[in-house]
Design a protein around this motif. Structure first.
Motif, PDB file in Angstrom:
ATOM      1  N   PHE A 382       0.854  -1.191   0.000  1.00 33.32           N
ATOM      2  CA  PHE A 382       0.000   0.000   0.000  1.00 33.32           C
ATOM      3  C   PHE A 382       0.891   1.243   0.000  1.00 33.32           C
ATOM      4  CE2 PHE A 382      -2.361  -3.386   2.185  1.00 33.32           C
ATOM      5  CZ  PHE A 382      -3.487  -3.435   1.389  1.00 33.32           C
ATOM      6  N   ASN A 384       0.293   4.191  -1.068  1.00 33.98           N
ATOM      7  CA  ASN A 384      -0.363   5.478  -0.844  1.00 33.98           C
ATOM      8  C   ASN A 384      -0.647   5.748   0.629  1.00 33.98           C
ATOM      9  OD1 ASN A 384      -0.433   6.002  -3.608  1.00 33.98           O
ATOM     10  ND2 ASN A 384      -2.373   4.878  -3.850  1.00 33.98           N
ATOM     11  N   ARG A 385      -0.381   4.773   1.500  1.00 33.55           N
ATOM     12  CA  ARG A 385      -0.633   4.945   2.921  1.00 33.55           C
ATOM     13  C   ARG A 385       0.653   5.358   3.642  1.00 33.55           C
ATOM     14  NH1 ARG A 385      -4.586  -0.030   4.877  1.00 33.55           N
ATOM     15  NH2 ARG A 385      -6.221   0.236   3.300  1.00 33.55           N
TER      16      ARG A 385
END
Length: 388
Positions: A382, A384-385
């Motif tokens: 992930f 984008n986290r």
């Protein structure tokens, strides 16, 4: 021959007396920990969704200590009047489930401790004497892996047989392979780019803890051929001689793994009490993320004197309900640790090791390794986290 027979009779009588005392102590621990678990469950339910000290229930959390003590004493006294029946069998499985959850909490705290340790020492190395701090990191990493490797060798040597103990061989081998996997993953370039704070120090601590949980699980195997007592290992006595299966009094109670388990419990409890994690993910998971309230602040009174106050009118500093739930799980874990995960049987006057206890501990080690592996690969998956 007559002298040997007399010694055997004396030993048998002593064993029966000793076992009777142990059984009574285990029953007493079950009742007392049942009372504590009920007490903390009650307050965990009462404190659900308490957001600030303006809630009337917050007063109950921070005061009325005399009455709370009376409630605990009353529940404890009442617990000793519960008929035996199936109480110990049912409560044993409650203890297993609660201990499983608490072992996972311990592992989360250890992961956070390892990350914090690595983060502080790397920062000190960048700001000061880099050789000294990096040498310390290398020393403890090698030490942890050396202890874990020694544990693997000893477990294969004393807890497996060439033609027996297939479960133990599977437990040791599978956890060893998983520990190698997490160690390799922790230093992969993509993982390092996504999580620069990850490294072998954390993996070495998790590996050593996993070996402890593996050993702890195997000490609960009812098969004495695969589970030698500490006495037989030290004195080089065969398992059947040291702990005859026909003698009901010969049980391994409060042995080395129980002591180590209690030490780890005390360490994790102390660590959780003295600090809030610098990792926001851990704070949210452990329900320790600070709100708007302040603890230990100062205010100046009308008389000019400074007084320490706890201001939680805008928001509590920790989750009251989860705090008591944590203590509930700790009560169950202490009960199982002090009784060495034995299930007392009042009908047969015996204390038995059970395979469910073995599988619970091994399953917790697998799930814990999975959680740590997820902390390594999640930032890569992930992108984008923010996992900082």
């Amino acid at each position: 021959v007559q002298h040997t027979l007399q010694e055997s009779q004396i030993y048998s009588k002593y064993s029966q007396i000793h076992f009777s005392l142990w059984l009574r102590l285990v029953i007493m621990l079950y009742r007392m920990c049942f009372a504590m678990a009920c007490f903390f469950f009650l307050f965990s339910a009462i404190m659900i969704r308490v957001k600030s000290s303006k809630d009337p229930r917050a007063t109950l959390q921070n005061g009325f200590w005399f009455f709370k003590f009376l409630i605990l004493v009353g529940i404890t006294v009442g617990a000793f009047f519960i008929p035996d029946g199936t109480f110990h069998d049912v409560w044993f499985y409650f203890g297993i489930v609660g201990s499983f959850m608490f072992i996972l909490i311990q592992l989360i705290l250890l992961i956070d401790f390892a990350h914090s340790w690595n983060e502080v020492w790397v920062r000190n190395a960048e700001e000061g004497n880099s050789k000294c701090w990096f040498s310390g990191l290398l020393f403890f990493t090698v030490l942890h892996y050396a202890l874990a490797f020694a544990a693997v060798v000893l477990l294969y040597l004393y807890y497996t047989k060439p033609d027996n103990c297939a479960e133990h061989k599977f437990f040791i081998s599978s956890n060893l392979i998983l520990c190698v996997i997490i160690s390799v993953v922790s230093i992969l370039p993509k993982v390092q780019d996504a999580s620069p704070q990850s490294g072998l120090l954390q993996s070495s601590i998790i590996t050593l803890y996993t070996m402890y949980v593996t050993w702890s699980a195997m000490t609960n195997n009812p098969n004495r051929e695969c589970n030698p007592s500490l006495l037989s290992l030290v004195s080089n006595i065969s398992t059947t001689e040291a702990m005859p299966t026909s003698s009901p009094g010969m049980v391994q109670w409060w042995d080395a793994q129980g002591i180590v388990g209690l030490v780890i419990f005390l360490f994790c409890t102390f660590y959780a009490s003295i600090r809030s994690s610098s990792n926001a993910q851990v704070n949210r998971l452990m329900q320790t993320e600070e709100g708007k309230g302040t603890v230990g602040g100062e205010e100046v009174g009308e008389d000019g004197l400074r007084r320490v106050v706890d201001n939680e009118e805008d928001g509590v500093t920790y989750n009251y309900s989860f705090f008591h739930f944590h203590l509930l799980l700790a009560s169950l874990y202490i009960m199982m640790t002090l009784t060495n995960w034995y299930k007392p049987d009042i009908t047969t006057q015996a204390m038995q090791s059970t395979m469910p206890a073995v599988w619970v501990k091994i399953s917790s080690s697998w799930l814990g390794l999975g959680l740590y592996l997820w902390t390594l690969v999640a930032p890569v998956i992930f992108l984008n986290r923010d996992f900082n």
